[in-house]
Design an enzyme around this catalytic site. Structure first.
Site, PDB file in Angstrom:
ATOM      1  CD  GLU A   9      85.544  75.188  23.593  1.00  0.00           C
ATOM      2  OE1 GLU A   9      84.265  73.811  23.195  1.00  0.00           O
ATOM      3  OE2 GLU A   9      85.537  74.987  24.752  1.00  0.00           O
ATOM      4  CG  ASP A  53      82.463  75.375  29.965  1.00  0.00           C
ATOM      5  OD1 ASP A  53      81.123  74.952  29.933  1.00  0.00           O
ATOM      6  OD2 ASP A  53      83.608  75.193  29.669  1.00  0.00           O
ATOM      7  CD  GLU A 108      83.642  70.177  30.779  1.00  0.00           C
ATOM      8  OE1 GLU A 108      81.820  70.213  29.955  1.00  0.00           O
ATOM      9  OE2 GLU A 108      84.529  70.503  30.192  1.00  0.00           O
TER      10      GLU A 108
HETATM   11  O1  GCW Z   1      83.112  72.755  28.103  1.00  0.00           O
HETATM   12  C1  GCW Z   1      83.005  72.763  27.092  1.00  0.00           C
HETATM   13  C2  GCW Z   1      83.556  71.291  27.529  1.00  0.00           C
HETATM   14  C3  GCW Z   1      84.116  70.800  25.903  1.00  0.00           C
HETATM   15  C4  GCW Z   1      82.536  71.375  25.032  1.00  0.00           C
HETATM   16  C5  GCW Z   1      82.166  72.915  25.156  1.00  0.00           C
HETATM   17  C6  GCW Z   1      80.977  72.633  24.430  1.00  0.00           C
HETATM   18  C7  GCW Z   1      81.442  70.025  23.707  1.00  0.00           C
HETATM   19  O2  GCW Z   1      85.173  71.356  27.642  1.00  0.00           O
HETATM   20  O3  GCW Z   1      84.353  69.773  26.344  1.00  0.00           O
HETATM   21  O4  GCW Z   1      82.412  70.450  23.904  1.00  0.00           O
HETATM   22  O5  GCW Z   1      81.842  72.835  27.080  1.00  0.00           O
HETATM   23  O6  GCW Z   1      79.595  73.238  25.423  1.00  0.00           O
HETATM   24  O7  GCW Z   1      80.607  73.209  23.185  1.00  0.00           O
END
Ligand code: GCW
Length: 713
Positions: free
Chosen positions: A305, A379, A407
């Site tokens: 990311e 995720d 989240e």
């Molecule tokens: O779930 C996603 C989140 C990001 C997070 C990423 C990760 C810390 O939306 O906010 O960043 O995973 O786990 O690295």
């Protein structure tokens, strides 16, 4: 009475009336200034023991505590006992030097104690006393907390126990400016601007809470890491926290920015094979260990990311991890390298990315590297199958990352007890060594013989008075610690002990609350993501429904990428006729999922594109069952509301009101999810909302506008 005395008299009278008024006002306002039971104390409330038999059993045994206070962990254990027993039984135990008496509670460190590991303990009762033995101060502390728990829950105090997982960690996604990535309970607990001089008493309560559930490590900062944490100034602050946490058996770790040698060291690159870069990390690491001799190590999010990493220089994840591993090796530090890595590929399947990236490096990592893998392949969805990486890395220790902060599970307004989900994950049979190879077996090191084991949870804590925003989700923090200690615990038993320590010991109320808790995760799944629907939440902020999302910065950040809805049906075909992600699992698990007819229904849309008219176990067609789940899920929130009302008299009023209000929000948002999903998917299925349910009154266009409220664009 002359005029003057009359005057004086009336003045005094009105004065005293005024004083009375002020006194009254003061009295009335006292509750505003004293601390009600607002959740601050977590599960360490130590509510008075009213049971007479318990009182007479424990009182004589807890009057005197024999302990050698030279060990800092034993010292805080004795402090905790004094605080707890005063509150539980109404007297403060006298603490005496070890070995001076036989009646009472003895706390003993004996490195040769058998039948337990370094952090384990044994608590045994005798006709006159209680004896807690451990090999380390931390073990004694865990024994004390275990005893206090069992006093409050009415369980047998005689326990011998050792943690199954070595490193039991909270991962804070806290930034230096006080914000928390995906944090919904206020700002960061860490007041960087006050550190290192001021140790907020809250840090100590944080450490007590963690020690009470066996958490022994904390990663202080976000994995999207600012290099600033590695400056000398910040390391001084980190040291202050490490010093505060040490007596509680908690080590401090940091997330690091892989480009730090370039950002802070002004080197031309951060290439892991560049000797200057290696030296920079070696020097920086020495600086850290000079300040914090028991520093745990680094957590790294690399080439994920947009974060920097070794691939920026044509190197591999193994190159990057091993370079850092060499830097911490002289100090027994470890590297927790995250496997949350996925390149954008519109034609690919993100499900497969981490496995494809890391499997080729199995056996290529240094022995102080552990690969940190999220529980599922995508995720932290409300329900995911387990990541195929867990069964793929036979030669590389793998740790599990859960997300405690919600989240994708309604932030802090939805009541979701996560233990059933964690339990489902840990008990999953990976079939890697025949049937019965549970994921917890892999994590504990039983399956592949790992020397290093770990489990982490992304924290849900923040500066809110009650720590977690939603009072009931304190239980999720509690669960993480308890399960990392003992993966065999059940969600029911964890809920039971948490409720008895936190809310009430009234048996009927405990049962009602526990039953509600046990349903909450499935209810959330019902109104957001039944049958394995996934990744249909609002873009970016990840709140509320946005199943129509078809454009985003990356294709795998849209919803349509995952649900693949069309006029024939819905779901992602990950079998051999589709992306074949299934092939990443051991054969036994492939068999569980590959046949649409036998695939467990909760996972259906993870692996199959399902026809709208497919018959379901319920006897309904898929469409009708799908819609039913959204409607029933929303309605079940009303059940939770009624159940919560029924325990009103038994739980602290402020907590009651807080949960009551959040349930109202949750209901409103469950209906929002229901309407959004049903109306949107209906544009593809072209099928009606089945009786007895009534079609939403609002239009899809109206519902679509709601999610924009949360967008910060
Ligand atoms: O779930 C996603 C989140 C990001 C997070 C990423 C990760 C810390 O939306 O906010 O960043 O995973 O786990 O690295």
């Amino acid at each position: 009475m002359n005029l003057f005395t009359k005057y004086l008299h009336s003045v005094t009278l009105s004065l005293s009336k005024g004083i009375q008024k002020i006194a009254c006002l003061l009295l009335l306002s006292i509750p505003l200034f004293t601390q009600a039971e607002d959740g601050y104390k977590l599960w360490l409330r130590y509510d008075k023991i009213t049971d007479k038999a318990q009182q007479s059993y424990y009182a004589p045994r807890l009057k005197t505590v024999y302990a050698d206070l030279s060990d800092p962990s034993v010292k805080v254990a004795a402090d905790e006992l004094q605080l707890a027993v005063k509150s539980l039984l109404g007297f403060t135990p006298v603490v005496k030097a070890a070995g001076t008496g036989s009646q009472g509670l003895t706390l003993t460190i004996d490195p040769k104690t058998e039948g337990i590991n370094e952090e384990g303990f044994s608590v045994s009762t005798t006709p006159k006393g209680i004896h807690i033995k451990a090999r380390s101060g931390a073990g004694v502390l865990y024994g004390v907390f275990n005893l206090l728990k069992n006093i409050q829950t009415g369980a047998d105090p005689n326990v011998t126990s050792s943690p199954e997982i070595q490193r039991r960690l909270l991962n804070h996604w806290d930034n230096h400016n006080g914000t928390i990535e995906r944090g919904y309970a206020g700002m960061s607990l860490w007041k960087w601007y006050e550190l290192p001089e001021r140790i907020d008493p809250r840090y100590i309560d944080y450490a007590r809470a963690n020690a009470s559930i066996g958490i022994n490590g904390t990663v202080l900062n976000n994995v999207n890491a600012s290099a600033r944490f590695l400056t000398h100034e910040y390391l001084g602050k980190v040291k202050a926290l490490a010093d505060a946490f040490r007596p509680y058996g908690i080590r401090v770790y940091l997330s690091v920015n892989f480009a730090a040698p370039r950002i802070l060291g002004k080197l031309k690159d951060a290439d892991p094979l560049n000797p200057e870069v290696q030296k920079w990390w070696a020097d920086k690491t020495k600086e850290i260990y000079d300040l914090i001799p028991d520093f745990g190590g680094y957590l790294v999010k690399a080439n994920s990311e947009g974060e920097p990493g070794p691939m920026d220089y044509g190197r591999t994840h193994a190159d990057g991890a091993n370079m850092l591993a060499a830097a911490v090796k002289p100090y027994n530090g470890i590297i927790m390298w995250r496997a949350f890595v996925y390149a954008p590929d519109p034609k690919g399947d993100r499900f497969k990315a981490a496995y494809e990236e890391f499997k080729p490096f199995d056996g290529k990592f240094a022995d102080n590297v552990i690969l940190q893998v999220k529980n599922g392949p995508i995720d932290f969805m409300p329900r995911e199958p387990v990541s195929p990486l867990f069964s793929a890395m036979e030669k590389t220790p793998v740790s599990l990352e859960f997300q405690v902060t919600q989240e994708y599970l309604g932030w802090a307004t939805h009541w979701v007890y996560l233990a059933p989900m964690f339990e489902e994950v840990l008990k999953t049979d990976t079939h890697v060594k025949g049937s019965g190879s549970t994921l917890s077996g892999i994590l504990k090191g039983d399956t592949f013989g790992y020397k290093m084991t770990a489990m982490a949870g992304v924290a849900n804590t923040g500066s809110d008075r009650n720590w977690t925003g939603h009072p009931m989700t304190q239980a999720n923090w509690y669960t993480l610690g308890r399960l990392a200690w003992d993966t065999r615990l059940t969600s029911e038993s964890i809920a039971d002990e948490w409720i008895r320590q936190t809310l009430t010991r009234n048996n009927a109320a405990v049962e009602t609350i526990r039953k509600s808790m046990m349903k909450t995760r499935e209810i959330y799944v019902n109104y957001t993501s039944p049958f394995g629907l996934h990744h249909v939440m609002g873009e970016g902020h990840h709140f509320g429904p946005e199943p129509w999302l078809d454009k985003a910065a990356r294709p795998d950040w849209t919803a349509v990428y995952y649900h693949r809805v069309d006029s024939t049906g819905i779901g992602f075909n990950r079998t051999a006729t589709g992306s074949n992600a299934l092939a990443q699992y051991p054969g036994g698990l492939v068999e569980v999922y590959q046949d649409e007819a036998t695939c467990p229904e909760p996972f259906l849309l993870w692996f199959h594109h399902v026809r709208w008219d497919r018959p379901m176990k319920s006897g309904l067609s898929f469409w009708n069952d799908f819609v039913k789940h959204f409607y029933e899920g929303a309605r079940q929130v009303q059940d939770l509301q009624a159940e919560w009302q029924s325990v009103k008299a038994q739980v602290p009023p402020e907590i009651f009101n807080n949960v009551e209000a959040r349930l109202q929000t949750q209901y409103k948002e469950a209906v929002w999810w229901r309407d959004a999903c049903v109306l949107y998917f209906q544009t593809h299925s072209k099928m009606p909302v089945p009786a007895p349910y009534k079609a939403p009154e609002r239009t899809l266009e109206e519902v679509k506008k709601l999610v924009d409220i949360y967008h910060i664009r």
